[in-house]
Design an enzyme around this catalytic site. Structure first.
Site, PDB file in Angstrom:
ATOM      1  N   ASN A 102       4.285  -2.947   2.517  1.00  0.00           N
ATOM      2  CA  ASN A 102       4.095  -1.833   3.442  1.00  0.00           C
ATOM      3  C   ASN A 102       3.700  -0.573   2.691  1.00  0.00           C
ATOM      4  OD1 ASN A 102       4.891  -3.667   5.302  1.00  0.00           O
ATOM      5  ND2 ASN A 102       6.961  -2.857   5.563  1.00  0.00           N
ATOM      6  N   HIS A 119       0.955  -2.638  -2.126  1.00  0.00           N
ATOM      7  CA  HIS A 119      -0.326  -2.289  -1.483  1.00  0.00           C
ATOM      8  C   HIS A 119      -0.567  -0.787  -1.411  1.00  0.00           C
ATOM      9  CE1 HIS A 119      -0.419  -6.507   0.622  1.00  0.00           C
ATOM     10  NE2 HIS A 119      -0.675  -6.559  -0.665  1.00  0.00           N
ATOM     11  N   SER A 190       3.652 -12.154   7.648  1.00  0.00           N
ATOM     12  CA  SER A 190       2.990 -13.369   8.119  1.00  0.00           C
ATOM     13  C   SER A 190       2.697 -14.323   6.955  1.00  0.00           C
ATOM     14  CB  SER A 190       1.694 -13.011   8.843  1.00  0.00           C
ATOM     15  OG  SER A 190       0.871 -12.239   7.990  1.00  0.00           O
TER      16      SER A 190
HETATM   17  P1  OAD Z   1       1.388  -8.977   9.533  1.00  0.00           P
HETATM   18  O1  OAD Z   1       0.997  -8.048  10.637  1.00  0.00           O
HETATM   19  O2  OAD Z   1       0.405  -9.974   9.046  1.00  0.00           O
HETATM   20  O3  OAD Z   1       2.685  -9.792   9.940  1.00  0.00           O
HETATM   21  C1  OAD Z   1       3.795  -9.168  10.489  1.00  0.00           C
HETATM   22  C2  OAD Z   1       4.884 -10.195  10.622  1.00  0.00           C
HETATM   23  O4  OAD Z   1       6.034  -9.521  11.107  1.00  0.00           O
HETATM   24  C3  OAD Z   1       4.595 -11.330  11.614  1.00  0.00           C
HETATM   25  O5  OAD Z   1       4.887 -12.574  10.980  1.00  0.00           O
HETATM   26  C4  OAD Z   1       5.562 -11.064  12.765  1.00  0.00           C
HETATM   27  O6  OAD Z   1       6.047 -12.296  13.353  1.00  0.00           O
HETATM   28  C5  OAD Z   1       6.682 -10.347  12.053  1.00  0.00           C
HETATM   29  N1  OAD Z   1       7.488  -9.444  12.903  1.00  0.00           N
HETATM   30  C6  OAD Z   1       7.152  -8.780  14.030  1.00  0.00           C
HETATM   31  N2  OAD Z   1       8.177  -8.029  14.466  1.00  0.00           N
HETATM   32  C7  OAD Z   1       9.208  -8.226  13.600  1.00  0.00           C
HETATM   33  C8  OAD Z   1      10.548  -7.721  13.492  1.00  0.00           C
HETATM   34  N3  OAD Z   1      11.046  -6.850  14.376  1.00  0.00           N
HETATM   35  N4  OAD Z   1      11.297  -8.157  12.458  1.00  0.00           N
HETATM   36  C9  OAD Z   1      10.825  -9.036  11.549  1.00  0.00           C
HETATM   37  N5  OAD Z   1       9.575  -9.535  11.607  1.00  0.00           N
HETATM   38  C10 OAD Z   1       8.779  -9.142  12.601  1.00  0.00           C
HETATM   39  O7  OAD Z   1       1.888  -8.028   8.338  1.00  0.00           O
HETATM   40  P2  OAD Z   1       2.040  -8.361   6.797  1.00  0.00           P
HETATM   41  O8  OAD Z   1       2.483  -9.751   6.584  1.00  0.00           O
HETATM   42  O9  OAD Z   1       2.843  -7.259   6.229  1.00  0.00           O
HETATM   43  O10 OAD Z   1      -2.517  -5.558   3.355  1.00  0.00           O
HETATM   44  O11 OAD Z   1       0.556  -8.207   6.298  1.00  0.00           O
HETATM   45  C11 OAD Z   1       0.306  -8.364   4.939  1.00  0.00           C
HETATM   46  C12 OAD Z   1      -0.834  -7.498   4.518  1.00  0.00           C
HETATM   47  O12 OAD Z   1      -1.963  -7.778   5.341  1.00  0.00           O
HETATM   48  C13 OAD Z   1      -0.624  -6.017   4.728  1.00  0.00           C
HETATM   49  O13 OAD Z   1       0.119  -5.410   3.699  1.00  0.00           O
HETATM   50  C14 OAD Z   1      -2.030  -5.501   4.704  1.00  0.00           C
HETATM   51  C15 OAD Z   1      -2.707  -6.563   5.536  1.00  0.00           C
HETATM   52  O14 OAD Z   1      -3.967  -6.860   5.194  1.00  0.00           O
HETATM   53  C16 OAD Z   1      -3.257  -4.537   2.862  1.00  0.00           C
HETATM   54  O15 OAD Z   1      -3.474  -3.524   3.481  1.00  0.00           O
HETATM   55  C17 OAD Z   1      -3.753  -4.783   1.485  1.00  0.00           C
END
Ligand code: OAD
Length: 242
Positions: A102, A119, A190
């Site tokens: 984040n 990031h 994710s």
């Molecule tokens: P995503 O938007 O890909 O995934 C968010 C995850 O959070 C999903 O698996 C949801 O199921 C989960 N989620 C939603 N609400 C939640 C809650 N209340 N508690 C726990 N989990 C919950 O976000 P990231 O995995 O962070 O990179 O994405 C990774 C990277 O992709 C980001 O840092 C960004 C993006 O490209 C860059 O900017 C380089």
């Protein structure tokens, strides 16, 4: 493994490594990356804004997007999930490490100290010319693009964009911490973006336990030791307070 096993594993672990993603900030009102973009931005994919090409083509558009996100995170507050991780760090004394994907700065605002931001960070900018990093002015005083205090050059968001490398030292520190961890927690991500998503395997390959907290199944789920289908704050409370 069941919840009771996961709770004991976390309690007994001497070294804990944590990876967080956008889901942990969802309860602070910050949309996750893969949620539909809101309003004006609905017609853009993040990949079309968060890239060196996009910035080269239209720096004003890219800055407008980041300035809006900066205003949103400064208006938001850390939630119980961020607070519980700061508490876990205090409980584990030296045996704790947090890597976040984040860019919202909420972990630091909640008191996490042993933290790397893989990031980048929305609240700072980096000079296009001399690479100086500087805090952005308070949202009310901020008109993008910021100008470098050292050389007067235009500054860019201090974010790792698609196609760019992660900060080497931060990634190495995270990789070492996950390799050494008895227990790793993978929270609110994710698991689609590497190398961050690969940290879980560093722990698994050395015989450690990896626990996921996410309301939905992810790409990583089938490989992990245990998945708690909860929000970040409820899942952490269940593991730590049970
Ligand atoms: P995503 O938007 O890909 O995934 C968010 C995850 O959070 C999903 O698996 C949801 O199921 C989960 N989620 C939603 N609400 C939640 C809650 N209340 N508690 C726990 N989990 C919950 O976000 P990231 O995995 O962070 O990179 O994405 C990774 C990277 O992709 C980001 O840092 C960004 C993006 O490209 C860059 O900017 C380089």
């Amino acid at each position: 493994m069941n919840l009771a096993d996961a709770r004991s594993a976390l309690r007994d672990a001497r070294r804990v490594a944590v990876l967080t993603g956008a889901g942990i900030s969802a309860e602070s009102g910050i949309p996750t990356f893969r949620d539909a973009q809101q309003g004006l931005w609905a017609r853009f994919k993040p990949e079309d804004l968060a890239s060196p090409d996009a910035y080269f083509r239209d720096p004003a558009l890219v800055w407008e997007w980041y300035a809006g996100r900066y205003r949103d995170v400064m208006a938001a507050q850390p939630n119980a999930g961020h607070d519980l991780l700061a508490r876990l760090e205090r409980q584990k004394e030296g045996g704790y490490f947090l890597a976040t994907q984040n860019v919202d700065g909420l972990h630091a605002r909640a008191g996490s100290e042993k933290l790397v931001e893989l990031h980048g960070n929305l609240t700072t900018a980096r000079c296009d010319v001399c690479s100086q990093v500087d805090d952005l002015p308070a949202p009310a005083d901020f008109t993008p693009p910021p100008v470098c205090p050292r050389c007067g050059g235009r500054m860019r968001p201090n974010i790792v964009w698609f196609g760019e490398f992660l900060p080497e030292q931060a990634l190495e520190a995270a990789s070492d911490a996950f390799a050494a961890a008895d227990v790793a927690l993978i929270i609110g991500t994710s698991g689609m973006v590497y190398p961050a998503a690969g940290l879980a395997f560093e722990t698994l390959e050395r015989g450690g336990t990896v626990i996921e907290i996410n309301p939905d199944e992810t790409e990583l789920t089938p490989r992990l030791s245990f998945s708690l289908r909860e929000t970040a704050s409820r899942g952490l409370a269940a593991l730590m307070e049970g």
